[in-house]
Design an enzyme around this catalytic site. Sequence first.
Site, PDB file in Angstrom:
ATOM      1  CG  ASP A   1      -1.984   0.955   0.747  1.00  0.00           C
ATOM      2  OD1 ASP A   1      -3.365   0.500   1.168  1.00  0.00           O
ATOM      3  OD2 ASP A   1      -1.312   2.168   1.048  1.00  0.00           O
TER       4      ASP A   1
ATOM      5  CG  ASN B   1     -11.958  -0.440   3.964  1.00  0.00           C
ATOM      6  OD1 ASN B   1     -12.802  -0.523   4.803  1.00  0.00           O
ATOM      7  ND2 ASN B   1     -10.903   0.009   3.780  1.00  0.00           N
TER       8      ASN B   1
ATOM      9  CB  VAL C   1      -8.650   1.864  -4.732  1.00  0.00           C
ATOM     10  CG1 VAL C   1      -8.895   0.840  -6.475  1.00  0.00           C
ATOM     11  CG2 VAL C   1      -8.197   3.245  -4.523  1.00  0.00           C
TER      12      VAL C   1
ATOM     13  CG  HIS D   1      -8.353  -2.309  -2.418  1.00  0.00           C
ATOM     14  ND1 HIS D   1      -9.189  -1.402  -3.183  1.00  0.00           N
ATOM     15  CD2 HIS D   1      -8.056  -1.744  -0.992  1.00  0.00           C
ATOM     16  CE1 HIS D   1     -10.229  -1.153  -2.708  1.00  0.00           C
ATOM     17  NE2 HIS D   1      -9.397  -0.835  -1.296  1.00  0.00           N
ATOM     18  CG  MET D   2      -7.571  -9.481   2.011  1.00  0.00           C
ATOM     19  SD  MET D   2      -7.477 -11.392   1.237  1.00  0.00           S
ATOM     20  CE  MET D   2      -9.051 -11.468   1.324  1.00  0.00           C
ATOM     21  CG  HIS D   3      -6.903  -2.661   3.332  1.00  0.00           C
ATOM     22  ND1 HIS D   3      -5.778  -1.744   3.197  1.00  0.00           N
ATOM     23  CD2 HIS D   3      -7.919  -2.477   2.477  1.00  0.00           C
ATOM     24  CE1 HIS D   3      -6.997  -0.217   2.406  1.00  0.00           C
ATOM     25  NE2 HIS D   3      -8.377  -1.457   2.285  1.00  0.00           N
TER      26      HIS D   3
HETATM   27  P1  AMP Z   1      -9.718   1.479   0.203  1.00  0.00           P
HETATM   28  O1  AMP Z   1      -9.799   2.729   1.317  1.00  0.00           O
HETATM   29  O2  AMP Z   1      -9.816   0.343   1.172  1.00  0.00           O
HETATM   30  O3  AMP Z   1      -9.844   1.465  -1.735  1.00  0.00           O
HETATM   31  O4  AMP Z   1      -8.263   0.590   0.156  1.00  0.00           O
HETATM   32  C1  AMP Z   1      -7.506   1.752  -0.713  1.00  0.00           C
HETATM   33  C2  AMP Z   1      -6.128   1.671  -0.530  1.00  0.00           C
HETATM   34  O5  AMP Z   1      -5.171   1.671  -1.686  1.00  0.00           O
HETATM   35  C3  AMP Z   1      -5.398   2.901   0.503  1.00  0.00           C
HETATM   36  O6  AMP Z   1      -4.929   2.022   1.963  1.00  0.00           O
HETATM   37  C4  AMP Z   1      -4.609   3.377  -0.327  1.00  0.00           C
HETATM   38  O7  AMP Z   1      -3.484   3.870  -0.161  1.00  0.00           O
HETATM   39  C5  AMP Z   1      -4.695   2.059  -1.319  1.00  0.00           C
HETATM   40  N1  AMP Z   1      -3.950   2.808  -2.566  1.00  0.00           N
HETATM   41  C6  AMP Z   1      -4.002   4.390  -3.673  1.00  0.00           C
HETATM   42  N2  AMP Z   1      -3.392   3.785  -4.469  1.00  0.00           N
HETATM   43  C7  AMP Z   1      -2.296   3.401  -4.159  1.00  0.00           C
HETATM   44  C8  AMP Z   1      -1.113   2.853  -5.496  1.00  0.00           C
HETATM   45  N3  AMP Z   1      -1.310   3.596  -6.428  1.00  0.00           N
HETATM   46  N4  AMP Z   1      -0.714   2.378  -5.001  1.00  0.00           N
HETATM   47  C9  AMP Z   1      -0.555   1.066  -4.114  1.00  0.00           C
HETATM   48  N5  AMP Z   1      -1.108   1.738  -3.001  1.00  0.00           N
HETATM   49  C10 AMP Z   1      -2.375   2.276  -2.889  1.00  0.00           C
END
Ligand code: AMP
Length: 114
Positions: free
Chosen positions: A30, A87, A96, A100-102
């Site tokens: 991330d 989320n 985004v 995606h799985m954090h």
């Molecule tokens: P969410 O808020 O659950 O949609 O998580 C999106 C995540 O994507 C956030 O933790 C951001 O920091 C991360 N993120 C956004 N753009 C990028 C990128 N270009 N490379 C890596 N992580 C990203």
Amino acid sequence: MVGCIFCKIAGKQIPGKIVYEDELVVAFEDVEPKAPVHILIIPREHIPTVLELTPAHKEALFRMHEAAIKIAKERNIDSRGFRLVMNTNAEAGQSVFHIHMHLLGGRHLSWPPG
Ligand code: AMP
């Protein structure tokens, strides 16, 4: 999908610190880590939210979990503990719209989340 930042990372059109990939999933650091270990694990297929998941995605979802376990072991957070978070939509803070799985770990994670 055109314009999706995570599709672009998976397709290597923009840089990303990829830590694992196979034909179904990609995992990368991330860009704004919220914990010492903060990896995002995505399916290569563009799926906007978990609400669009179907039984056809079973293998990709399993692979996402397999990747998370592999990375958690590599980073030595498997027995310490870690959190997997997906989320969904505005109130959960999804920013985004490519699922995606954090994978979060390496520090104490409070509960409940904010
Ligand atoms: P969410 O808020 O659950 O949609 O998580 C999106 C995540 O994507 C956030 O933790 C951001 O920091 C991360 N993120 C956004 N753009 C990028 C990128 N270009 N490379 C890596 N992580 C990203």
